[in-house]
Design a protein around this motif. Structure first.
Motif, short mmCIF file in Angstrom:
data_model
loop_
_atom_site.label_atom_id
_atom_site.label_comp_id
_atom_site.label_asym_id
_atom_site.label_seq_id
_atom_site.Cartn_x
_atom_site.Cartn_y
_atom_site.Cartn_z
N VAL A 125 -0.05 6.37 -12.35
CA VAL A 125 -0.31 7.12 -11.21
C VAL A 125 0.34 6.54 -9.85
O VAL A 125 0.06 7.36 -9.03
N GLY A 126 1.48 5.86 -10.23
CA GLY A 126 2.42 5.69 -8.87
C GLY A 126 1.78 4.70 -7.98
O GLY A 126 1.78 4.61 -6.91
N LEU A 127 1.32 3.30 -8.54
CA LEU A 127 0.71 2.40 -7.55
C LEU A 127 1.63 1.07 -7.51
O LEU A 127 1.11 -0.22 -7.21
N ALA A 128 2.77 1.27 -8.53
CA ALA A 128 3.58 -0.08 -8.58
C ALA A 128 3.90 -0.73 -7.26
O ALA A 128 3.82 -2.03 -7.34
N GLU A 129 4.25 -0.14 -6.19
CA GLU A 129 4.52 -0.73 -5.03
C GLU A 129 3.15 -1.61 -4.18
O GLU A 129 3.78 -2.61 -3.68
N CYS A 130 2.09 -1.21 -4.30
CA CYS A 130 0.96 -1.68 -3.80
C CYS A 130 -0.05 -2.30 -4.74
O CYS A 130 -1.07 -2.86 -4.21
N ALA A 131 0.33 -2.58 -5.81
CA ALA A 131 -0.74 -3.01 -6.96
C ALA A 131 -0.91 -4.48 -6.75
O ALA A 131 -2.26 -4.71 -6.99
N ASN A 132 -0.25 -5.37 -5.89
CA ASN A 132 -0.43 -6.80 -6.02
C ASN A 132 -1.02 -7.16 -4.55
O ASN A 132 -1.08 -8.16 -4.19
N ARG A 133 -1.15 -5.85 -3.61
CA ARG A 133 -1.84 -6.04 -2.17
C ARG A 133 -3.35 -5.86 -2.17
O ARG A 133 -3.86 -5.26 -2.96
N PRO A 134 -3.88 -6.48 -1.46
CA PRO A 134 -5.52 -6.39 -1.25
C PRO A 134 -5.80 -4.73 -0.80
O PRO A 134 -5.10 -4.18 -0.16
N THR A 135 -6.62 -4.20 -1.74
CA THR A 135 -6.97 -2.86 -1.40
C THR A 135 -7.27 -2.15 -0.13
O THR A 135 -7.08 -1.33 0.28
N SER A 136 -7.65 -3.47 0.78
CA SER A 136 -7.92 -3.09 2.25
C SER A 136 -6.78 -2.56 3.07
O SER A 136 -6.93 -1.82 3.95
N THR A 137 -5.55 -2.96 2.29
CA THR A 137 -4.24 -2.68 3.15
C THR A 137 -3.88 -1.19 2.55
O THR A 137 -2.89 -0.66 2.98
N PHE A 138 -4.49 -0.66 1.47
CA PHE A 138 -4.27 0.77 0.97
C PHE A 138 -4.41 1.90 2.12
O PHE A 138 -5.49 1.88 2.58
N SER A 139 -3.64 2.85 1.84
CA SER A 139 -3.80 4.08 2.66
C SER A 139 -5.00 4.76 1.90
O SER A 139 -5.18 4.69 0.69
N GLY A 140 -5.37 6.09 2.72
CA GLY A 140 -6.47 6.74 1.80
C GLY A 140 -6.02 7.12 0.42
O GLY A 140 -6.62 7.57 -0.52
N GLY A 141 -4.64 7.65 0.54
CA GLY A 141 -4.16 8.36 -0.78
C GLY A 141 -3.76 7.59 -2.07
O GLY A 141 -4.36 7.69 -2.94
N ASN A 142 -3.59 6.07 -1.75
CA ASN A 142 -3.54 5.12 -2.52
C ASN A 142 -4.73 4.68 -3.02
O ASN A 142 -4.92 4.28 -4.40
N LYS A 143 -5.63 4.67 -2.37
CA LYS A 143 -7.23 4.32 -2.66
C LYS A 143 -7.73 5.19 -3.55
O LYS A 143 -8.23 5.26 -4.69
N ARG A 144 -7.36 6.71 -3.37
CA ARG A 144 -7.53 7.76 -4.39
C ARG A 144 -6.98 7.62 -5.84
O ARG A 144 -7.60 7.64 -6.84
N LYS A 145 -5.62 7.24 -5.61
CA LYS A 145 -4.98 6.78 -6.91
C LYS A 145 -5.29 5.78 -7.82
O LYS A 145 -5.59 5.80 -8.92
#
Length: 414
Positions: free
Chosen positions: A180-200
């Motif tokens: 799904v293309g989450l490799a760059e942010c997989a180890n960050r808290p989800t609170s820092t995710f953008s709306g698109g990354n949260k949907r992914k």
């Protein structure tokens, strides 16, 4: 005595005897015909319903599902029935308030149904609800994510709930993250995710454990075009593995690209069902003609009678009306479907050949040569004719819903 005296007598015979005048032969032929046509009818019924009876082919069967909100007095879903095959991506479309999310919530156990039932294999929603829900992966419309956890921890939590051991096979989560293309942010808290990354991430959580049935409620809402393609590929990968996907989306391109079958809901009722190609052929008959026109009065058409901007606007609107009349004369069966400043859209009957359509439009556009005083050459910039899209089919149903809503509102006011 009569037979002895006169030498002849009537013999009593059965109506059912084989020889004439009995009707035994006719009854036998009737019974054979009855048996023959009963067998044919039975075979046709089996062929028509084999999808429902063969668990090897069908992932989900929904029968007469409905939901009524008693306090609001609203019937959100009205006795809908459909089935989803294994390895199929199934589209559930409709305008806002059509009943899509309510249907999802009933099938995922978030909402108690008023009536009806659903089945996944031999597991029913009405009894054995927990076993039914074990087969489902769900990406809700609003992200159900714990802000303090990282993306990988959320996926690990979901895997544990599904009984998947990520310790034994750590590649499970890595594959989904990469898919799904989450490799760059997989180890960050989800609170820092953008709306698109949260949907992914929500989509990835639905895919964990390879459930047999996956519900995706607008999975690419707020996702950029490049990431959307990654999510699409993840959905295609799931269907190739034999998993079934039920998808809702407001992107017609997405549905046309992914779904092999589509249902369109309107006010809680199924209005149509079929493949995208079938729906476009049945509900979008003919061609769509789009005409691009100048959004202002061309300088070639200015004259001394025009003294102000208001006069210029009035002249421009008069020319547009003349143009519409001219198009109606060229294509008597045409229908104006959309009108914006700078654009006219018509639905042209399929009885008009494409060659004739292009020929007449070329004639109209080049009217400066054939009719020196005609203004259409200066007004019409370009035009295009194409087959109807799935979006146009959807909009036609949306307009019907809008008209009904306005009619009900008028009746309420009266």
């Amino acid at each position: 005595k009569y037979c002895e005296e006169y030498g002849s007598c009537f013999t009593k015979i059965s109506y059912f005897q084989w020889e004439y005048p009995g009707i035994g032969q006719q009854l036998m032929f009737l019974a054979v015909d009855l048996l023959f046509f009963f067998i044919i009818l039975y075979c046709l019924e089996i062929l028509a319903n084999r999808q429902y009876e063969n668990p090897q082919r069908v992932a989900l069967v929904v029968h007469n599902l409905s939901k009524t909100f008693e306090k609001a007095g609203t019937k959100a879903v009205k006795n809908i029935s459909f089935y989803v095959k294994k390895g199929e991506c199934f589209g559930l479309l409709g305008v806002n308030g059509a009943g899509k999310t309510t249907t999802f919530r009933m099938l995922t156990g978030d909402e108690i149904r008023t009536s009806g039932n659903a089945r996944i294999g031999s597991k029913f929603l009405s009894h054995g609800k927990n076993q039914f829900l074990e087969e489902i992966g769900y990406c809700p419309q609003f992200d159900a994510i714990i802000d303090e956890m990282t993306g990988e921890e959320m996926l690990s939590l979901m895997a544990g709930l599904r009984g998947v051991s990520t310790r034994r096979d750590p590649l499970i989560l890595r594959n989904i993250i990469s898919l799904v293309g989450l490799a760059e942010c997989a180890n960050r808290p989800t609170s820092t995710f953008s709306g698109g990354n949260k949907r992914k991430l929500s989509t990835a959580m639905a895919l964990v454990g390879q459930p047999s049935l996956i519900f995706l409620d607008e999975p690419t809402s707020g996702v950029d075009p490049a990431s959307r393609r990654r999510v699409w590929e993840a959905i295609r990968s799931a269907t190739r593995n034999g998993q079934s996907v039920i998808l809702t989306s407001h992107s017609m391109d997405e549905c046309e690209s992914l779904c092999s079958k589509i249902i369109i809901l309107a006010t809680g009722v199924i209005r149509c069902v079929g493949t995208p190609k079938y729906l476009k052929a049945k509900y979008g008959k003919g061609y769509t003609l789009q005409i691009k026109i100048k959004s202002y009065l061309p300088k070639e058409l200015l004259n001394t009678s025009i003294q102000s901007k208001e006069d210029e606007e009035i002249e421009y609107m008069n020319l547009i009306e003349e143009l519409k009349c001219q198009i109606t004369m060229l294509f008597p069966n045409c229908k104006l479907t959309d009108e914006y400043r700078g654009m006219l859209a018509y639905k042209i009957s399929s009885e008009t050949p494409l060659a004739e359509l292009f020929s007449k439009m070329n004639e109209l556009k080049r009217s400066k040569v054939s009719q020196p005083n005609s203004p259409y050459h200066y007004l019409v910039e370009n035009y295009a004719a194409f087959d109807p899209s799935l979006e146009q089919v959807f909009l036609s149903f949306a307009k019907e819903v809008s008209k009904k809503a306005k009619h009900i509102e008028m009746e309420t006011k009266l």
